[in-house]
Design an enzyme around this catalytic site. Sequence first.
Site, PDB file in Angstrom:
ATOM      1  CB  ILE A  30      -0.938   0.019   1.248  1.00 25.57           C
ATOM      2  CG1 ILE A  30      -1.771  -1.274   1.335  1.00 25.57           C
ATOM      3  CG2 ILE A  30      -1.828   1.252   1.242  1.00 25.57           C
ATOM      4  CD1 ILE A  30      -2.769  -1.508   0.238  1.00 25.57           C
TER       5      ILE A  30
ATOM      6  CB  CYS B   5       8.889   2.585   7.491  1.00 25.02           C
ATOM      7  SG  CYS B   5       8.900   3.477   9.008  1.00 25.02           S
TER       8      CYS B   5
ATOM      9  CB  ILE C  75       5.595  -9.733  13.496  1.00 24.62           C
ATOM     10  CG1 ILE C  75       4.645 -10.671  12.778  1.00 24.62           C
ATOM     11  CG2 ILE C  75       6.447 -10.425  14.489  1.00 24.62           C
ATOM     12  CD1 ILE C  75       5.316 -11.812  12.000  1.00 24.62           C
TER      13      ILE C  75
HETATM   14  C1  LIG Z   1      -3.232  -3.775   3.723  1.00 22.80           C
HETATM   15  C2  LIG Z   1      -2.364  -3.680   4.943  1.00 22.80           C
HETATM   16  C3  LIG Z   1      -1.944  -2.424   5.400  1.00 22.80           C
HETATM   17  C4  LIG Z   1      -1.131  -2.316   6.537  1.00 22.80           C
HETATM   18  N1  LIG Z   1      -0.755  -1.065   6.971  1.00 22.80           N
HETATM   19  C5  LIG Z   1       0.001  -0.955   8.100  1.00 22.80           C
HETATM   20  C6  LIG Z   1       0.366   0.324   8.610  1.00 22.80           C
HETATM   21  O1  LIG Z   1      -0.026   1.364   8.084  1.00 22.80           O
HETATM   22  N2  LIG Z   1       1.148   0.382   9.741  1.00 22.80           N
HETATM   23  C7  LIG Z   1       1.578  -0.771  10.385  1.00 22.80           C
HETATM   24  O2  LIG Z   1       2.279  -0.683  11.399  1.00 22.80           O
HETATM   25  N3  LIG Z   1       1.222  -1.997   9.914  1.00 22.80           N
HETATM   26  C8  LIG Z   1       0.456  -2.110   8.816  1.00 22.80           C
HETATM   27  N4  LIG Z   1       0.090  -3.356   8.360  1.00 22.80           N
HETATM   28  C9  LIG Z   1       0.538  -4.562   9.096  1.00 22.80           C
HETATM   29  C10 LIG Z   1      -0.558  -5.092  10.015  1.00 22.80           C
HETATM   30  O3  LIG Z   1      -0.938  -4.125  10.979  1.00 22.80           O
HETATM   31  C11 LIG Z   1      -0.087  -6.374  10.739  1.00 22.80           C
HETATM   32  O4  LIG Z   1       1.051  -6.086  11.531  1.00 22.80           O
HETATM   33  C12 LIG Z   1       0.275  -7.477   9.765  1.00 22.80           C
HETATM   34  O5  LIG Z   1      -0.597  -7.477   8.654  1.00 22.80           O
HETATM   35  C13 LIG Z   1       0.274  -8.856  10.404  1.00 22.80           C
HETATM   36  O6  LIG Z   1      -0.988  -9.177  10.962  1.00 22.80           O
HETATM   37  P1  LIG Z   1      -2.137 -10.005  10.155  1.00 22.80           P
HETATM   38  O7  LIG Z   1      -1.471 -11.243   9.616  1.00 22.80           O
HETATM   39  O8  LIG Z   1      -3.188 -10.284  11.171  1.00 22.80           O
HETATM   40  O9  LIG Z   1      -2.608  -9.113   9.066  1.00 22.80           O
HETATM   41  C14 LIG Z   1      -0.726  -3.493   7.222  1.00 22.80           C
HETATM   42  C15 LIG Z   1      -1.148  -4.756   6.769  1.00 22.80           C
HETATM   43  C16 LIG Z   1      -1.968  -4.858   5.652  1.00 22.80           C
HETATM   44  C17 LIG Z   1      -2.396  -6.233   5.201  1.00 22.80           C
END
Ligand SMILES: Cc1cc2nc3c(=O)[nH]c(=O)nc-3n(C[C@H](O)[C@H](O)[C@H](O)COP(=O)(O)O)c2cc1C
Length: 307
Positions: free
Chosen positions: A75, A134, A195
């Site tokens: 994104i 980042c 994570i």
């Molecule tokens: C579409 C998308 C956008 C994300 N945007 C952010 C973000 O802006 N900041 C952040 O710290 N993590 C972001 N993440 C990471 C998620 O918060 C999370 O740490 C990661 O997806 C692992 O968890 P999950 O497997 O339950 O999705 C994003 C993940 C996805 C899939």
Amino acid sequence: MKLSVQLAPKNKRDLLLANPVMTASGTFGYGTEYSHLFDIQRLGAIVCKGTTLKPREGNPQPRLAETASGVLNSIGLQNIGVKAVIKEKAPIWAGWRVPVIVNIVGESVEDYAQLAGELDGAAGISGLEVNIGCPNIKAGGAEFGINPDSAAEVTAAVKASTSLPVLVKLTPNTPDIAEVARAAAGAGADAISLINTLRGMVIDIARRRPLLGNIFGGLSGPAIKPIALYMVYTVAGAVNVPVIGCGGITTSSDALEFIMAGASAIQVGTANFANPRAPLDVLEGIEQFMEKEGIKNIAELIGVGRQ
Ligand SMILES: Cc1cc2nc3c(=O)[nH]c(=O)nc-3n(C[C@H](O)[C@H](O)[C@H](O)COP(=O)(O)O)c2cc1C
């Protein structure tokens, strides 16, 4: 049954959640998008989309690719910027019972400090989650979170600029995540969340080129759960601040695994895309488990699976 958890026990402003179920940044917008789908006030906390100093358009399309058991996203931190968050979103959050935590992202240590300072006094914001996964543009583009020293530097700068509870969110893309966690906790993090996504890619064989516009992306969803669980277990054994587990959590059983590994709270991310009610389903499943097992306080489960 007592489900409440304290995520910032050492902070005067503290961060008491009614229950341990949070939403993961970037997967639940600003919360407002979901308020018509279910009673979001029942959640433990909402973490909003990553927020930068200036609004950002994000990366070129395509930015999402489905993979076996997961999603790859690039994104690129599309967001409305900190000023709009304070002016347009925080006043809405101020009327909510559920605490909202703002996820912040910078390109330099100074960016993080400025973001923390600007968000400090705004009503409706209960805490900050510092995304250190980042690139540090000034230091050649390596992620802040791969190195304990830069993780500590960002954490200290944020803590010096705000009295809000500060969660530091770790990236798995580092050789020794426990060392980075220790550095962040040592620099004053009130809690550690982990994570973030794991780096990955997909090639479109028909077009003979990478599928994502940004070439690489971050992998999330069930595919990363065992890795996330391992890292949460490791970090929970390395720091003495609360740990928040995230990565592939789709069901209450997944959430309970993280809690038993030592997480005081959990975040539901990618699961929201298939089932926007997923965080509530996870919460209700935890409640049912506790009732069935005769557990009176969620604290009895935190870390119970550790050997
Ligand atoms: C579409 C998308 C956008 C994300 N945007 C952010 C973000 O802006 N900041 C952040 O710290 N993590 C972001 N993440 C990471 C998620 O918060 C999370 O740490 C990661 O997806 C692992 O968890 P999950 O497997 O339950 O999705 C994003 C993940 C996805 C899939």
